[in-house]
Motif scaffolding. Structure first.
Motif, mmCIF file in Angstrom:
data_model
loop_
_atom_site.group_PDB
_atom_site.id
_atom_site.type_symbol
_atom_site.label_atom_id
_atom_site.label_comp_id
_atom_site.label_asym_id
_atom_site.label_seq_id
_atom_site.Cartn_x
_atom_site.Cartn_y
_atom_site.Cartn_z
ATOM 1 N N LEU A 192 84.371 55.833 68.676
ATOM 2 C CA LEU A 192 85.643 56.108 68.805
ATOM 3 C C LEU A 192 86.467 55.179 69.804
ATOM 4 O O LEU A 192 87.494 54.547 69.812
ATOM 5 N N VAL A 193 85.668 55.527 71.057
ATOM 6 C CA VAL A 193 86.286 54.519 72.394
ATOM 7 C C VAL A 193 86.275 52.956 71.980
ATOM 8 O O VAL A 193 87.494 52.480 72.325
ATOM 9 N N VAL A 194 85.245 52.719 71.556
ATOM 10 C CA VAL A 194 85.222 51.255 71.373
ATOM 11 C C VAL A 194 86.261 50.752 70.377
ATOM 12 O O VAL A 194 86.908 49.727 70.393
ATOM 13 N N ASP A 195 86.408 51.296 69.476
ATOM 14 C CA ASP A 195 87.177 51.298 68.102
ATOM 15 C C ASP A 195 88.850 51.220 68.760
ATOM 16 O O ASP A 195 89.239 50.261 68.472
ATOM 17 N N PHE A 196 89.175 52.150 69.600
ATOM 18 C CA PHE A 196 90.326 52.188 70.214
ATOM 19 C C PHE A 196 90.576 51.242 70.966
ATOM 20 O O PHE A 196 91.673 50.658 71.024
ATOM 21 N N GLY A 197 89.520 50.864 71.688
ATOM 22 C CA GLY A 197 89.780 49.687 72.642
ATOM 23 C C GLY A 197 89.999 48.306 71.896
ATOM 24 O O GLY A 197 90.885 47.585 72.279
ATOM 25 N N THR A 198 89.495 48.310 70.663
ATOM 26 C CA THR A 198 89.616 47.076 70.079
ATOM 27 C C THR A 198 90.921 47.192 69.458
ATOM 28 O O THR A 198 91.773 46.017 69.335
ATOM 29 N N GLY A 199 91.649 48.192 68.852
ATOM 30 C CA GLY A 199 92.975 48.307 68.399
ATOM 31 C C GLY A 199 93.976 47.932 69.498
ATOM 32 O O GLY A 199 94.766 47.269 69.121
ATOM 33 N N ARG A 200 93.745 48.434 70.732
ATOM 34 C CA ARG A 200 94.494 48.203 71.961
ATOM 35 C C ARG A 200 94.685 46.724 72.147
ATOM 36 O O ARG A 200 95.822 46.246 72.408
ATOM 37 N N LYS A 201 93.605 46.031 71.964
ATOM 38 C CA LYS A 201 93.631 44.508 72.327
ATOM 39 C C LYS A 201 94.283 43.801 71.163
ATOM 40 O O LYS A 201 95.095 42.851 71.398
ATOM 41 N N LEU A 202 94.227 44.514 70.099
ATOM 42 C CA LEU A 202 94.892 43.512 68.934
ATOM 43 C C LEU A 202 96.405 43.756 68.879
ATOM 44 O O LEU A 202 97.098 42.926 68.303
ATOM 45 N N SER A 203 96.698 44.936 69.449
ATOM 46 C CA SER A 203 98.204 45.278 69.517
ATOM 47 C C SER A 203 98.973 45.068 70.569
ATOM 48 O O SER A 203 100.101 45.248 70.988
ATOM 49 N N ALA A 204 98.259 44.479 71.644
ATOM 50 C CA ALA A 204 98.950 44.129 72.952
ATOM 51 C C ALA A 204 99.933 43.396 72.628
ATOM 52 O O ALA A 204 99.938 42.413 72.152
ATOM 53 N N ALA A 205 101.071 43.639 73.552
ATOM 54 C CA ALA A 205 102.338 42.799 73.447
ATOM 55 C C ALA A 205 102.077 41.468 73.927
ATOM 56 O O ALA A 205 101.216 41.282 74.697
ATOM 57 N N GLU A 206 102.744 40.216 73.398
ATOM 58 C CA GLU A 206 102.556 39.007 73.831
ATOM 59 C C GLU A 206 103.843 38.228 73.974
ATOM 60 O O GLU A 206 104.492 37.858 73.008
ATOM 61 N N PRO A 207 104.429 38.333 75.073
ATOM 62 C CA PRO A 207 105.760 37.677 75.180
ATOM 63 C C PRO A 207 105.896 36.328 75.107
ATOM 64 O O PRO A 207 107.028 36.013 74.505
ATOM 65 N N ASN A 208 104.855 35.605 75.114
ATOM 66 C CA ASN A 208 105.117 33.995 74.920
ATOM 67 C C ASN A 208 104.727 33.545 73.386
ATOM 68 O O ASN A 208 104.359 32.574 73.400
ATOM 69 N N ALA A 216 91.750 37.511 68.130
ATOM 70 C CA ALA A 216 91.879 38.740 67.439
ATOM 71 C C ALA A 216 90.571 38.709 66.487
ATOM 72 O O ALA A 216 90.062 39.877 66.505
ATOM 73 N N ALA A 217 90.256 37.736 65.739
ATOM 74 C CA ALA A 217 89.161 37.733 64.940
ATOM 75 C C ALA A 217 87.854 38.176 65.608
ATOM 76 O O ALA A 217 87.124 38.743 65.199
ATOM 77 N N ALA A 218 87.825 37.337 66.942
ATOM 78 C CA ALA A 218 86.412 37.895 67.727
ATOM 79 C C ALA A 218 86.312 39.314 68.243
ATOM 80 O O ALA A 218 85.340 39.742 68.359
ATOM 81 N N ALA A 219 87.509 39.798 68.475
ATOM 82 C CA ALA A 219 87.652 41.314 68.874
ATOM 83 C C ALA A 219 87.253 42.015 67.609
ATOM 84 O O ALA A 219 86.308 42.982 67.713
ATOM 85 N N VAL A 220 87.519 41.736 66.332
ATOM 86 C CA VAL A 220 87.267 42.460 65.193
ATOM 87 C C VAL A 220 85.643 42.261 64.972
ATOM 88 O O VAL A 220 84.977 43.055 64.726
ATOM 89 N N ASP A 221 85.403 40.846 65.165
ATOM 90 C CA ASP A 221 83.885 40.636 64.888
ATOM 91 C C ASP A 221 83.062 41.338 65.887
ATOM 92 O O ASP A 221 81.826 41.699 65.481
ATOM 93 N N GLY A 222 83.384 41.323 67.420
ATOM 94 C CA GLY A 222 82.525 42.065 68.222
ATOM 95 C C GLY A 222 82.492 43.492 67.886
ATOM 96 O O GLY A 222 81.232 44.074 67.961
ATOM 97 N N LEU A 223 83.579 44.223 67.454
ATOM 98 C CA LEU A 223 83.382 45.474 67.178
ATOM 99 C C LEU A 223 82.472 45.672 65.967
ATOM 100 O O LEU A 223 81.720 46.470 65.970
ATOM 101 N N TRP A 224 82.628 44.780 64.945
ATOM 102 C CA TRP A 224 81.813 45.044 63.554
ATOM 103 C C TRP A 224 80.283 44.861 64.128
ATOM 104 O O TRP A 224 79.262 45.515 63.468
ATOM 105 N N ARG A 225 80.010 43.838 65.026
ATOM 106 C CA ARG A 225 78.604 43.631 65.433
ATOM 107 C C ARG A 225 77.949 44.915 66.289
ATOM 108 O O ARG A 225 76.820 45.225 65.976
ATOM 109 N N PHE A 226 78.726 45.309 66.945
ATOM 110 C CA PHE A 226 78.306 46.647 67.653
ATOM 111 C C PHE A 226 77.963 47.909 66.774
ATOM 112 O O PHE A 226 77.100 48.479 66.862
ATOM 113 N N LEU A 227 78.820 47.816 65.861
ATOM 114 C CA LEU A 227 78.713 49.199 64.958
ATOM 115 C C LEU A 227 77.394 48.772 63.983
ATOM 116 O O LEU A 227 76.737 49.612 63.815
#
Ligand code: CUA
Length: 318
Positions: A85-101, A21-32
């Motif tokens: 916008l697209v990259v940010d949306f993709g990061t948001g989806r990654k962070l909120s994806a359901a996790e059944p386990n 989760a932190a890596a996704a946010v970090d990747g977004l930050w680096r890209f921006l």
């Protein structure tokens, strides 16, 4: 200061992520950041070019050249913002994806500490602790966020972004620790006088050690086995400690303050602010207002012998 430096522990850095989760946010930050840097350099270069260019009388062709440059620059700006916008949306989806386990943990913000519950369908298997969240390494965790009073914000920069705890509106945050270690978290939303003293630790452990910890926390408190701890238990049960605290296995069952059943197993006191050592605990019991003005816990002026016995008892709550 020395105490603060000695106490400060745990990774606390959004730029060195300890999980996906932190890596996704970090990747977004680096890209921006990289994109913004490139845009900044290009704009500066264009500015310098324009400033140094020799002036010529305005002609129809230079007018249309300037118009074309403005149109192209506007187009590139819109395109860059759209990609953001697209990259940010993709990061948001990654962070909120359901996790059944995922392992579910309930965290409730209080002014100014964190109540941590590991829910179970069997009440006897439920674990309640405070200011310290143990998690297994490599397994997704979903923390359900509640608040008992005002808005707080749950933030462990090395593991995930921030998520507010909003009255009447339970939230959730998902993360995972990729390696064992201690990660420091804190409240990230101003919530009153002691907002700055509302920290917690996330302790990521291999699964077997996590299971051992959970099993130990499920057990009620050990009965006192020495004269000093027996006296300490009496002091605890006969003083106003019991009006706010629980020690499972004793008549003390109030939920106003942190559950003390396994207090001695915790690293810190007062929500990550002071070390869990005898001297600090004594100072905290006698005058919490000195350490955390405005906290709900009142001063307790106990006779010295009672205080020592109480400290022996609390130290036995492992
Ligand atoms: Cu809780 Cu700031």
């Amino acid at each position: 200061m020395i105490a603060a430096a000695a106490l400060w522990q745990g990774a606390h850095d959004a730029l060195s992520p300890g999980g996906p989760a932190a890596a996704a946010v970090d990747g977004l930050w680096r890209f921006l950041w990289i994109t913004a840097t490139i845009v900044y350099v290009l704009v500066l270069a264009a500015f310098i070019f324009a400033a140094l260019k020799r002036r010529r009388p305005t002609t129809d062709s230079s007018e249309s050249g300037a118009r074309l440059a403005v149109i192209v620059a506007t187009g590139i700006t819109v395109l860059v913002l759209f990609v953001f916008l697209v990259v940010d949306f993709g990061t948001g989806r990654k962070l909120s994806a359901a996790e059944p386990n995922a392992l579910i943990i309930d965290v409730t913000g209080h002014q100014w500490w964190w109540e941590v519950t590991y829910p179970s369908t069997k009440p006897s298997l439920q674990v309640t602790t405070a200011n310290e969240i143990h998690i297994p390494v490599g397994r997704p965790v979903v923390v359900r966020l509640h608040t008992a009073d005002v808005i707080h914000s749950f933030w462990v920069p090395s593991l995930a972004g921030k998520r507010d705890l909003i009255p009447g509106y339970p939230g959730r945050i998902r993360f995972q620790a990729d390696s064992a270690g201690v990660y420091r978290g804190m409240c990230a939303e101003f919530c009153g006088h002691q907002h700055a003293k509302m920290d917690f630790l996330i302790i990521a452990q291999p699964m077997d050690r996590f299971q051992d910890w959970l099993a130990a926390q499920r057990a009620p408190a050990d009965s006192p086995s020495t004269p000093a701890t027996r006296r300490g238990e009496r002091v605890f049960l006969q003083s106003r400690c019991v009006m706010c605290h629980t020690v499972r296995g004793t008549p003390a069952g109030s939920r106003v303050g942190p559950d003390l059943t396994h207090l001695a197993s915790r690293e810190t006191l007062a929500a990550g602010i002071i070390p869990n050592r005898r001297g600090w605990l004594a100072g905290w019991i006698m005058n919490p207002q000195r350490i955390k003005p405005g906290a709900l816990m009142p001063p307790n002026q106990l006779p010295a012998a009672d205080l020592q016995a109480l400290l022996d008892y609390l130290a036995s709550l492992r």
